[in-house]
Design a protein around this motif. Structure first.
Motif, short mmCIF file in Angstrom:
data_model
loop_
_atom_site.label_atom_id
_atom_site.label_comp_id
_atom_site.label_asym_id
_atom_site.label_seq_id
_atom_site.Cartn_x
_atom_site.Cartn_y
_atom_site.Cartn_z
N ALA A 166 0.83 -1.20 0.00
CA ALA A 166 0.00 0.00 0.00
C ALA A 166 0.86 1.24 0.00
N VAL A 167 0.77 1.99 -1.06
CA VAL A 167 1.53 3.22 -1.13
C VAL A 167 0.59 4.42 -1.14
N ASP A 168 -0.48 4.28 -1.87
CA ASP A 168 -1.42 5.39 -2.03
C ASP A 168 -2.13 5.75 -0.74
N GLU A 169 -2.77 4.74 -0.18
CA GLU A 169 -3.66 4.98 0.93
C GLU A 169 -3.13 4.30 2.17
N PRO A 170 -3.30 4.91 3.29
CA PRO A 170 -2.96 4.22 4.53
C PRO A 170 -3.86 3.00 4.68
N PRO A 171 -3.30 1.91 5.11
CA PRO A 171 -4.05 0.66 5.19
C PRO A 171 -5.33 0.78 6.01
N ASN A 172 -5.29 1.58 7.06
CA ASN A 172 -6.50 1.66 7.87
C ASN A 172 -7.65 2.29 7.10
N GLU A 173 -7.31 3.22 6.27
CA GLU A 173 -8.37 3.81 5.44
C GLU A 173 -8.93 2.80 4.45
N ILE A 174 -8.02 2.03 3.93
CA ILE A 174 -8.49 1.02 2.98
C ILE A 174 -9.49 0.11 3.67
N MET A 175 -9.15 -0.25 4.89
CA MET A 175 -10.04 -1.13 5.63
C MET A 175 -11.42 -0.51 5.81
N GLU A 176 -11.40 0.75 6.17
CA GLU A 176 -12.67 1.42 6.37
C GLU A 176 -13.45 1.53 5.07
N ASN A 177 -12.69 1.83 4.03
CA ASN A 177 -13.36 2.04 2.75
C ASN A 177 -14.15 0.83 2.29
N VAL A 178 -13.59 -0.32 2.51
CA VAL A 178 -14.25 -1.51 1.99
C VAL A 178 -15.24 -2.09 2.99
N HIS A 179 -15.37 -1.41 4.08
CA HIS A 179 -16.30 -1.90 5.09
C HIS A 179 -17.71 -1.99 4.51
N ALA A 180 -18.01 -1.04 3.64
CA ALA A 180 -19.35 -1.00 3.05
C ALA A 180 -19.66 -2.27 2.27
N PHE A 181 -18.64 -2.91 1.78
CA PHE A 181 -18.87 -4.14 1.02
C PHE A 181 -18.93 -5.35 1.93
N GLY A 182 -18.65 -5.11 3.18
CA GLY A 182 -18.66 -6.23 4.10
C GLY A 182 -17.43 -7.10 3.96
N TRP A 183 -16.36 -6.54 3.44
CA TRP A 183 -15.16 -7.35 3.25
C TRP A 183 -14.31 -7.31 4.50
N ASP A 184 -13.72 -8.40 4.77
CA ASP A 184 -12.82 -8.46 5.91
C ASP A 184 -11.38 -8.59 5.41
N LEU A 185 -10.65 -7.52 5.59
CA LEU A 185 -9.28 -7.51 5.08
C LEU A 185 -8.27 -7.93 6.13
N SER A 186 -8.77 -8.34 7.25
CA SER A 186 -7.81 -8.52 8.34
C SER A 186 -6.77 -9.60 8.05
N ALA A 187 -7.06 -10.48 7.15
CA ALA A 187 -6.09 -11.53 6.87
C ALA A 187 -5.14 -11.15 5.75
N VAL A 188 -5.35 -9.96 5.18
CA VAL A 188 -4.48 -9.54 4.08
C VAL A 188 -3.20 -8.97 4.66
N LYS A 189 -2.11 -9.54 4.29
CA LYS A 189 -0.84 -8.99 4.75
C LYS A 189 -0.58 -7.70 4.00
N THR A 190 -0.11 -6.73 4.71
CA THR A 190 0.08 -5.44 4.09
C THR A 190 1.49 -4.94 4.32
N LEU A 191 2.06 -4.49 3.26
CA LEU A 191 3.34 -3.80 3.40
C LEU A 191 3.02 -2.32 3.26
N ASP A 192 3.10 -1.65 4.35
CA ASP A 192 2.79 -0.23 4.32
C ASP A 192 4.01 0.50 3.81
N ALA A 193 3.92 0.88 2.58
CA ALA A 193 5.10 1.43 1.92
C ALA A 193 5.08 2.93 1.90
#
Lengths: 259, 707
Positions: free
Chosen positions: A65-92
């Motif tokens: 993730a370079v563009d967006e902070p991972p936490n925002e990404i998480m929030e953003n996709v909340h509307a879809f009901g997606w659970d990203l918690s298992a996605v490994k993230t390299l906060d770049a």
């Protein structure tokens, strides 16, 4: 499509059935692909869908993730009901590079202290060096990580930002190109199917990822009156007989759906 | 487009945005070299060799023999590690030995690719393997990733210079941004092929153009192409405007000369296939796979699935193009037909991949009829040898002769199509037989030739069914000789519909052989009615009282037998008529000619003979349902002209098709003729001219010839 026939090769589902149909079954395993589109066109969402599909299939997936902070990404996709918690993230994001569990995302420290003019000039210099390390750093982190976990899907979001934030113009363009080449080559050698997102470049300029990726998916959005019409098109796709048409898609409650 | 190919031993560029087929085109170039027995090398800097191979399964047989040099830089290690010179570590290997998986960067060393190392490598590899073709894919990657510390432009220039010193024909691919930017390397190469990709509305257009080619003429237009299983498929018949990027309807430059008719009677693909097949059979190659494709195509054509049929045909053509390569290099020396066939196949294989227009497929009924015919020619394995030669010659001769005289004949359609390609084939096989008669025939024909164009229209339709007819027709031109040979041949294969009419005429001709000499003219008249059958007969009657006989014919085909002879008398003039007719009259003229052949002197004999033949033919027609339909179409077109004036009565068409032979059966045949009649109306357009001219011209002309 009818004409070309595949030479075999394993296909990787993108998690978007309509897109898989356009691709004649999916992406080919172990190759890097480019997703281009303006901001807000759905590139990141496409990438996340791709990763979630991997998770669903029990694969190891990684988001750079370079563009967006991972936490925002998480929030953003909340509307879809997606659970990203298992996605490994390299906060770049510059300054904070570490592989973390998504669940443990920390706020990103973006700002540094005020500096004197002299310090700033030094700072930029150092920043450039650090950026130079950015691509390099990603590759090195991945290499370390690959020792323990064999990732099969990686999304780099986005290459444009890496270049813009991490590789300043002061850096030798040759070096930037070779580093991108090296990163993509590394992913390919590691048998990773990668999606690299990028905003469309100046039509007169050719970027290294355009040369090196094996295919390109273009997301466009145009306005008809008050409504936006989103379209997806496969610009090129090596070794895949693919659908050459533009197809409409929607980003709705079900996520990314190609009509 | 390149006027024969690239000038050897120079560097060229293929420039285009990514995804336009640069790599594929380069590989085609290498594979063509392999087919020639040359050594070819791919230097790849973008796509790993294993992916190149799996991306191009359609090129497999040759591609596996292409050597590949993997010049992709390794993964960088951002630590100190010994760098090795690529030229020392890797060497070119054939594609067949490329491993499935991507090459892994070695653990301890990392290889850096530099342009100097590449040059060194190329020099040694060229010396070692005597490469005559090299593709470097791509120059852009080379500039981006392998010229650290070099000036990119100067580096490219030196590299191109180096390549031309190598004296090897080299193609470098260049990635172009979507928007056209002039880059310096473009000025350095000896030639540049550009690939374009445009987004027009929602449509993607791909086009190819030769931007420059030093030392050779070339096509400066842009042509659309698509990427198929065996590579780029360029449609030379269509031009795309550089300004508007819209398709320009090209004047029929490409096919006009070949067909000699405004219509496209035979789709080039079928034509190529037909020739290829007859040659393959001559040579004794294994054509089973092709037949399988054809059968599949026929099956889908019958179901109305033209698209699928087209795919199958494309595959059949591709198979045909590869088969010759697998033949043992035998019989190279002799001048036998086999050797000639081999040479033709080699020539086709050479040109086929580059310039071959995309598949054009006729309307389903015509397509099915043709495919059925082709398969029926192929199927009798025992007969194959005998049959194959015959059809081949027939086709070829038809075109040549046909153009002149035959064209008018129903089969003509085939002839025009064939004409383009046929030229070559005809020479070998038929040339001998027809040669004698041709002299005569040609004479008559030439005049007709000019006219034929108009006539052709009618004929083209015939073409559909024609294929069978072609066989018969082929012989007709040669008249007597042909007749003797063809007759047997015709009968067996010809069972097919069209042949009947043609056969009938041809038969007469045979007998007419004598006619040829003197009757030529006279025959033409009488023949014309017969040949023109539907059109001719109806037309004459309707148009001019002048042709009383014709009128009679038109009225009752059965009666024709008697009238025909009478007509011939009048007819004498026709030949001249034909000549005079050149333009407008042409239609009439051809008709006349046709009639001449069949009916004229030999008619009586023919009549005797014909009846039998016609009968056989007739049964045949019914037998093959598909052909029949096609016939109608054909007949329609031809009939149309004639009938149009008359209002296209069923009688008209009938008379036209199998006039003589039919006499007995005529009425029964009417049914088919009727079918033709329906189509006829549409054809009306052509008919008007023909009718009008015939009426006038015939009278005038006839007089002159009579003398």
């Amino acid at each position: 499509m009818n004409l070309a026939e595949d030479g075999g090769g394993e296909r990787v589902a993108t998690g978007i059935p309509g897109l898989d149909r356009m691709l004649g079954g999916g992406l080919r395993k172990g190759r890097p692909y480019l997703v281009t589109g303006g901001s807000g066109s759905g590139k990141s969402l496409l990438g996340l869908t791709f990763l979630l599909e991997g998770l669903r299939l029990g694969e190891e997936v990684l988001l750079v993730a370079v563009d967006e902070p991972p936490n925002e990404i998480m929030e953003n996709v909340h509307a879809f009901g997606w659970d990203l918690s298992a996605v490994k993230t390299l906060d770049a994001n510059p300054g904070t590079r570490a592989i973390k569990r998504q669940a443990a995302v920390q706020e990103i420290r973006t700002m540094t202290d005020l500096k004197t003019m002299r310090d700033i000039s030094q700072e930029t210099k150092r920043a450039a060096d650090a950026e130079d390390i950015a691509i390099q750093g990603i590759q090195l982190k991945l290499r370390q990580q690959m020792g323990g976990v064999q990732f099969t899907r990686v999304v780099v979001d986005s290459m444009t930002s890496i270049r813009r934030f991490a590789v300043k113009s002061s850096v030798d363009p040759q070096a930037e190109r070779t580093e991108i080449q090296s990163l993509l080559r590394f992913l390919s050698e590691s048998n990773v199917t990668a999606l690299v997102t990028a905003t469309p470049s100046d039509p007169g300029v050719l970027t290294p990822e355009e040369i090196l990726t094996r295919g390109e998916i273009l997301l466009t959005r145009k306005w008809i009156g008050d409504r936006s019409l989103r379209q997806v098109k496969i610009v090129r796709m090596r070794g895949c007989a693919h659908d050459p048409e533009r197809r409409p898609f929607v980003i709705g409650p079900q996520g990314f759906v190609v009509g | 487009m390149l006027d024969g190919g690239l000038v050897a031993r120079r560097p060229y560029l293929i420039v285009g945005p990514s995804g336009t087929g640069k790599t594929t085109l380069g590989l085609q170039f290498l594979c063509a070299g392999i087919r020639n027995g040359e050594h070819a090398l791919l230097v790849t800097l973008e796509e790993p060799p294993n992916e190149v191979r799996s991306n191009h399964p359609g090129l497999a047989p040759e591609l596996l023999k292409v050597d590949v040099f993997d010049a992709i830089p390794d993964v960088m290690r951002y630590e100190r590690a010994p760098f090795k010179d690529i030229a020392a570590v890797r060497s070119a290997t054939p594609f067949e030995r490329v491993p499935e998986a991507i090459r892994r960067t070695p653990e301890l060393t990392s290889i850096e690719v530099t342009i100097t190392a590449l040059e060194q490598m190329l020099r040694t590899e060229v010396q070692r393997h005597a490469y005559s073709r090299i593709v470097i894919d791509s120059l852009t990657a080379l500039q981006y990733f392998c010229m650290k510390g070099f000036d990119v432009v100067a580096g490219a220039q030196t590299f191109l210079r180096f390549l031309s010193d190598l004296r090897v024909t080299t193609i470098l691919t260049v990635e172009a941004p979507l928007e056209d930017v002039e880059t310096p390397e473009r000025m350095l190469a000896r030639g540049e092929i550009r690939l374009f990709r445009w987004e027009l509305d929602d449509l993607t257009v791909r086009a190819i153009g030769v931007e420059k080619l030093r030392g050779s003429a070339h096509d400066i237009r842009l042509h659309p192409y698509r990427i198929g299983p065996t590579g780029l498929d360029i449609n030379l018949a269509v031009t795309i405007s550089r300004d508007t990027r819209q398709i320009l309807e090209t004047p029929p430059l490409a096919h006009e000369p070949a067909s000699g008719s405004p219509f496209e009677p035979i789709p080039p693909t079928l034509q190529v296939l037909a020739e290829e097949l007859s040659d393959l059979v001559l040579v004794g190659a294994d054509i089973v796979p092709i037949r399988t494709e054809l059968e599949a195509a026929l099956a889908s054509a019958r179901l109305g699935d033209t698209e699928h049929a087209t795919q199958r045909l494309t595959r059949a053509v591709a198979l045909g193009a590869t088969l010759p390569d697998r033949l043992p290099a035998k019989v190279a020396a002799s001048d036998s037909e086999v050797a000639l066939a081999l040479r033709r196949m080699a020539a086709r294989a050479e040109t086929g991949r580059v310039g071959q227009p995309p598949v054009r497929v006729p309307e389903p009924p015509i397509l099915t009829a043709r495919l059925a015919k082709m398969l029926s020619d192929l199927n009798p394995p025992g007969e194959a040898v005998a049959v194959a030669p015959i059809p081949a010659p027939v086709q070829t001769p038809v075109p040549e002769l046909t153009v002149a005289s035959t064209t008018p004949s129903p089969p003509v359609a085939a002839a025009p199509a064939a004409s383009g390609l046929p030229a070559a084939p005809s020479v070998p096989t038929h040339a001998p037989t027809p040669s004698t008669p041709p002299s005569e025939a040609p004479l008559t024909n030439p005049p007709s030739t000019s006219p034929p164009p108009p006539v052709p229209t009618p004929t083209p339709p015939m073409a559909g069914p024609a294929q069978p007819s072609r066989v018969s027709h082929g012989p007709p031109p040669p008249l007597p000789r042909a007749v003797s040979l063809p007759e047997p041949a015709v009968k067996p294969p010809s069972g097919s519909v069209p042949s009947q009419p043609s056969t009938a005429p041809s038969v007469p001709h045979v007998h007419p052989a004598p006619h040829v000499a003197s009757p030529g003219t006279a025959v033409s008249h009488s023949g014309s009615p017969a040949h023109i059958t539907s059109p001719a007969h109806p037309a004459p009657p309707t148009h001019s009282a002048a042709h009383p006989p014709s009128a009679a014919h038109g009225t009752s085909p059965g009666h024709h037998a008697a009238p025909t002879p009478a007509e011939p008398v009048h007819v004498p003039a026709p030949t001249p008529a034909a000549e005079t007719m050149a333009t407008a009259p042409s239609a009439a003229a051809p008709a006349a000619k046709k009639r001449k052949r069949a009916p004229s002197a030999s008619r009586k004999k023919a009549a005797a003979v014909t009846p039998k033949e016609p009968e056989t033919a007739l049964p045949a027609i019914p037998v093959t349902p598909e052909p029949v339909p096609s016939i109608p179409l054909d007949s329609t077109a031809p009939s149309a002209p004639a009938p149009a004036p008359e209002v296209a009565l069923a009688a008209g068409p009938e008379a036209s098709a199998p006039p003589r032979p039919k006499r007995r059966v005529v009425r029964k045949k009417k049914a088919p003729s009727v079918v033709g009649a329906t189509p006829g109306p549409p054809t009306e357009e052509p008919s008007p001219p023909s009718t009008a001219p015939p009426a006038e011209t015939p009278p005038v002309e006839r007089p002159p010839e009579a003398p």
